[in-house]
Structures are given as C-alpha cells and as structure tokens.
Design an enzyme around this catalytic site. Sequence first.
Site, PDB file in Angstrom:
ATOM      1  N   TYR A 156      -9.174  -2.453   0.496  1.00  9.60           N
ATOM      2  CA  TYR A 156      -8.093  -2.895  -0.402  1.00  9.60           C
ATOM      3  C   TYR A 156      -6.973  -3.584   0.378  1.00  9.60           C
ATOM      4  O   TYR A 156      -6.334  -4.510  -0.104  1.00  9.60           O
ATOM      5  CB  TYR A 156      -7.569  -1.725  -1.249  1.00  9.60           C
ATOM      6  CG  TYR A 156      -6.951  -2.193  -2.548  1.00  9.60           C
ATOM      7  CD1 TYR A 156      -7.682  -2.970  -3.450  1.00  9.60           C
ATOM      8  CD2 TYR A 156      -5.640  -1.882  -2.868  1.00  9.60           C
ATOM      9  CE1 TYR A 156      -7.114  -3.423  -4.629  1.00  9.60           C
ATOM     10  CE2 TYR A 156      -5.071  -2.326  -4.057  1.00  9.60           C
ATOM     11  CZ  TYR A 156      -5.821  -3.091  -4.927  1.00  9.60           C
ATOM     12  OH  TYR A 156      -5.241  -3.539  -6.093  1.00  9.60           O
ATOM     13  N   LYS A 163       0.342  -4.089  -4.262  1.00 10.74           N
ATOM     14  CA  LYS A 163       0.515  -3.196  -5.419  1.00 10.74           C
ATOM     15  C   LYS A 163       1.686  -2.234  -5.209  1.00 10.74           C
ATOM     16  O   LYS A 163       2.385  -1.883  -6.166  1.00 10.74           O
ATOM     17  CB  LYS A 163      -0.777  -2.431  -5.710  1.00 10.74           C
ATOM     18  CG  LYS A 163      -1.923  -3.310  -6.238  1.00 10.74           C
ATOM     19  CD  LYS A 163      -1.570  -4.086  -7.499  1.00 10.74           C
ATOM     20  CE  LYS A 163      -2.814  -4.676  -8.168  1.00 10.74           C
ATOM     21  NZ  LYS A 163      -2.464  -5.579  -9.308  1.00 10.74           N
TER      22      LYS A 163
HETATM   23  C1  IMJ Z   1     -10.516  -4.738  -4.498  1.00  8.02           C
HETATM   24  C2  IMJ Z   1     -10.734  -4.796  -3.120  1.00  8.02           C
HETATM   25  C3  IMJ Z   1     -11.163  -3.683  -2.407  1.00  8.02           C
HETATM   26  C4  IMJ Z   1     -11.403  -2.489  -3.047  1.00  8.02           C
HETATM   27  C5  IMJ Z   1     -11.205  -2.440  -4.422  1.00  8.02           C
HETATM   28  C6  IMJ Z   1     -10.761  -3.559  -5.158  1.00  8.02           C
HETATM   29  N1  IMJ Z   1     -11.368  -1.424  -5.327  1.00  8.02           N
HETATM   30  C7  IMJ Z   1     -11.046  -1.850  -6.568  1.00  8.02           C
HETATM   31  C8  IMJ Z   1     -10.668  -3.191  -6.521  1.00  8.02           C
HETATM   32  C9  IMJ Z   1     -11.826  -0.108  -4.952  1.00  8.02           C
HETATM   33  C10 IMJ Z   1     -11.065  -1.019  -7.799  1.00  8.02           C
HETATM   34  C11 IMJ Z   1     -10.232  -4.065  -7.663  1.00  8.02           C
HETATM   35  N2  IMJ Z   1      -8.758  -4.106  -7.743  1.00  8.02           N
HETATM   36  C12 IMJ Z   1      -8.086  -2.892  -8.141  1.00  8.02           C
HETATM   37  C13 IMJ Z   1      -8.009  -5.224  -7.441  1.00  8.02           C
HETATM   38  O1  IMJ Z   1      -6.795  -5.149  -7.511  1.00  8.02           O
HETATM   39  C14 IMJ Z   1      -8.647  -6.479  -7.035  1.00  8.02           C
HETATM   40  C15 IMJ Z   1      -7.930  -7.552  -6.634  1.00  8.02           C
HETATM   41  C16 IMJ Z   1      -8.495  -8.758  -6.080  1.00  8.02           C
HETATM   42  C17 IMJ Z   1      -9.848  -9.044  -6.071  1.00  8.02           C
HETATM   43  C18 IMJ Z   1     -10.316 -10.227  -5.500  1.00  8.02           C
HETATM   44  C19 IMJ Z   1     -11.777 -10.556  -5.408  1.00  8.02           C
HETATM   45  C20 IMJ Z   1     -12.053 -12.022  -5.208  1.00  8.02           C
HETATM   46  C21 IMJ Z   1     -11.018 -12.732  -4.376  1.00  8.02           C
HETATM   47  N3  IMJ Z   1      -9.751 -12.273  -4.326  1.00  8.02           N
HETATM   48  C22 IMJ Z   1      -9.366 -11.110  -4.938  1.00  8.02           C
HETATM   49  N4  IMJ Z   1      -8.052 -10.808  -4.962  1.00  8.02           N
HETATM   50  C23 IMJ Z   1      -7.624  -9.667  -5.529  1.00  8.02           C
HETATM   51  O2  IMJ Z   1     -11.354 -13.764  -3.754  1.00  8.02           O
END
Ligand code: IMJ
Length: 256
Positions: A156, A163
Amino acid sequence: MSDLLKNKNIVIMGVRNKWSIAWAIAAAAHREGASLVLTYLGEREKKDVEALAEELGGADTCQLDVSSDTDIDNFFESVKRKYGAIHGLVHAIAYARAEDLQGRFVDTSREGFALAMDISVYSLAAVSRRAAEAMVEGGSIVTLTYMGSEKVMPGYNVMGLAKAALEAGVRYLAEDLGPSGIRVNAISAGAVKTLSAKGIKDFSSILKYTRQKAPLRKNVEQEEIGDAAVFLLSEMSKAITGEVLHVDCGVNIIGV
Ligand code: IMJ
C-alpha cells in the site's frame, strides 16, 4: 429503506465500472431517491460511465479530471447552473503510480509521492471548496479511505500516507465547512475486488485473512458500503462530522 435522499442532488466522483465502490454508492443513493451527477476521468471512461448512468434512470454524467483546476471550476459552474443547490458529494478517487504500489515505500520517488498526494488528497480540498459554494442548503461530503492509513499493509506504501493525510483533511474540512452546515466524513472500506485492487499482490490473502479473523467472519460487499454512504449523505447522520467510519466487518479492531 426508501427516500432517505429524496430531493437531494448528489455528485459522485470515481465511478469506473460496475465493481467500483462509487457505483455501489450511486446505486444506493438512486434507490433512496437522489438525483445524481456521475463524473468520469476522460474519453476512455466516458462510454462505460454513460452506460451505467442509463441504468440509474439516466443520471447526468460529466467529464472531470481532478488534477485540473479549470476542469473543477467548469464542472461546478455547470452543476450550479443546472441544479442550483447540491446536497451531497462523494469523492471516491485515488491514484498512485503502479510502480509505487509494489516493493518498498522507502524507494518512492519525489514525483510519485507528489502525484499520489495531488490526486488522492489535495483533490478532496479542491472539490470540497467549490462544492461548498453550491451547498447553499447545507450538505454532506463523503470520501473513501483504507486501513493502510493506520497499519502497514503489503504494497500500500505511498497510498498509506495519502490516506492518512486524507483522513486528517476530513477533520480540517469538517471544521472549515461545519459553520455552513456541511459535514465531511470518510468511510474506511474493507478490501473489495475493484479495478483499483486489480493485480495487487497478496490481495487474496487479505480477503482470506478477513474471512477468518474479522468479527463478522466475512468480507464487506460493495452494497454494504453503499448503504453506509447513504447514511452519511442523509439526515440520519446530521450530528456526525470529521469522522472516519470503518465499514469493514470489524477487521480493523483485530490485533493478531
Ligand atoms: C492497493 C495497493 C496495495 C494494497 C491494496 C490496495 N489493498 C487494497 C487496495 C490491500 C484493498 C485498494 N485500495 C484500498 C486503494 O486505495 C487503491 C488505490 C490505487 C490503486 C491503483 C492501481 C492501479 C494504479 N494506481 C493505483 N493507485 C491507487 O496504477
């Protein structure tokens, strides 16, 4: 439940496809009688979001890239012209470079850090400031966060910092906009399979852990997040602001 959002005009940012949490929020808000405006990032997303809007009895759609101040100004000008007052805003937008969502946080570049903060954090202030001008009858702003702001989650990384900053932003915005009758809250959603979670290493082990360890022994469903958002957008939550509401089957309270 019915009519909790009757006569409310609500803007929803972040619908991409039918798995999007923003889409579940849109569907729940539509069910409760809200009039909706869905925004999409660009030409690539236009067709898909227009098709989804059709499913909601022809909700309005509009292009909006939150990295552009001009886009945000134009969007809220057109919303004000068409609707007069708005009552709700859902911010379900986040972005970090894919390369920054793997490996080590310590390797994050200055540019990757700034980009994640701009799109995922600053955008909430930017849209809230303009939305507040249109919330002349009071309003409710809801954003989405994740437990990665509180605890280290694999991969993350920079999004965890984003966040954490977003949640602090919710508190400062709540203080700024409270005197205008505008509430600002976040939903900390449990892990759900959306496009934003696609390709994330260890994702299925997080789902499995939640199934085994969360107090409710299950993963949260998009519809359940939609219902919580309806609560925060509605008068049912009129004394709640600056809050981060966990909608995650309780997994965040578990130590090991
Ligand atoms: C995202 C990354 C790592 C672990 C993650 C996540 N877990 C969860 C998420 C466990 C649930 C999804 N999440 C909560 C997010 O906030 C995702 C944000 C996000 C995802 C991407 C994927 C594609 C990209 N950029 C991104 N930027 C933010 O190119």
